[in-house]
Design an enzyme around this catalytic site. Structure first.
Site: not given
Length: 347
Positions: A120, A127
């Site tokens: 994660e 991003y």
């Protein structure tokens, strides 16, 4: 339902057995022997997870850098908003994996959650990486502010935020189970209209670097969703007093509400994007909800959507049906490592 607040698992208790007596609230030495765990098949899940290792800056974004300016205004807007959405959803997942680990008495859960937390963290970095490749710093920061200032996105994330924070405030098994429900929704449904947008660009040979990265994230999320669904089922089986018709109905209601909010979001962000059929997308959201419910040991709630209405997506990512796609072919075609000269800092 029980309101017994759990204590954090002890780091090392040598007088306890190595095999945990329960996933949460049990006894364990803290010593992990993968050949002596309560749920032996979880070792295979651990191995699959660590086999998915990748890094964001190994993906070549040079083609996307050239193409972004040629996207339509609606495509550019959707691109930035969806990256903003994905970053908002992935941001709490590293911490949530840590919280599960803190209260789990089973050391195999600690190790699996450690891998999930690391992945994660990579998703969050990715991003930033893709946005730094295609837009200015001001536009990057604006995309990351969406989770705070976009009314549609805030409404969509309100229940998720509420239940995640309830777990922090009161770590009962009931709240852990409810957090698992929302983690399953997040990993198995909330991301998917966003993923579909990038895959739709890729099938038009647009922003292929971004879609490749999304494929890696999607592959990770499928494994995360699979494990969280198994953890949910096992925790519920170990706590039969919580396995009630009332709780099942609560889960179904969360899915119904979340599906409605996901459709509202997808219509908002994808309404003007060429190549996306919104009716088909609505069916796909229902299909994903059905799939996660089945994995959690519950019944489907959308009988008209038992099959994937967007089968073209299978060309971009693996799935749980046991049908391998051309993901690894795509990887060999598109996974071009960047060098220090065209990496994160220069894009």
């Amino acid at each position: 339902m029980s309101k017994h607040v759990l204590e954090k698992a002890k780091t090392l208790e040598p007088l306890n057995p190595n095999k945990s007596t329960a996933l949460f609230g049990g006894k364990s030495s803290g010593i992990l022997n993968w050949n002596d765990i309560a749920y032996p098949h979880w070792y295979k899940m651990y191995k699959r997870l660590i086999g998915n290792y990748w890094q964001a800056d190994e993906i070549n974004m040079s083609g996307d850098v050239r193409q972004f300016s040629s996207l339509s205004e609606s495509e550019k807007e959707a691109y930035l908003k969806i990256i903003g959405l994905l970053s908002t959803l992935d941001a709490p997942q590293t911490r949530t994996a840590l919280l599960f680990s803190l209260y789990a008495s089973d050391p195999s859960v600690h190790s699996i959650m450690a891998v999930i937390a690391q992945q994660e963290a990579v998703h969050n970095e990715s991003y930033s990486y893709v946005l730094s490749s295609v837009v200015s710093l001001d536009e990057q920061n604006e995309a990351f502010e969406l989770g705070r200032n976009n009314a549609v996105l805030r409404k969509r994330n309100e229940q998720l935020m509420q239940h995640y924070n309830a777990f922090v405030a009161e770590p009962t098994i009931e709240n852990i189970l409810k957090t698992m429900v929302y983690t399953s929704l997040l990993e198995g449904m909330f991301f998917y209209s966003g993923f579909a947008f990038f895959y739709n660009l890729a099938r038009q040979n647009k922003m292929v670097g971004t879609s490749t990265m999304i494929s890696y994230i999607n592959r990770d999320e499928l494994e995360h969703g699979r494990f969280i669904a198994e953890l949910f089922r096992a925790t519920l089986a170990e706590n039969p007093d919580l396995n009630t018709a009332e709780f099942s109905e609560w889960v179904y209601q969360q899915f119904r509400e979340s599906v409605m909010l996901e459709k509202e979001w997808s219509n908002y962000v994808l309404g003007d994007v060429e190549g996306i059929d919104l009716d088909e997308m609505d069916g796909y959201i229902n299909y994903r909800a059905n799939k996660m419910l089945r994995m959690m040991g519950l019944s489907e709630i959308y009988p008209d959507n038992t099959d994937n209405p967007m089968k073209w997506i299978r060309a971009y990512v693996d799935n749980f049906d046991g049908t391998k796609t051309d993901f690894f072919e795509q990887k060999s075609r598109q996974y071009t490592k960047t060098s220090d000269l065209n990496g994160f800092d220069d894009l």
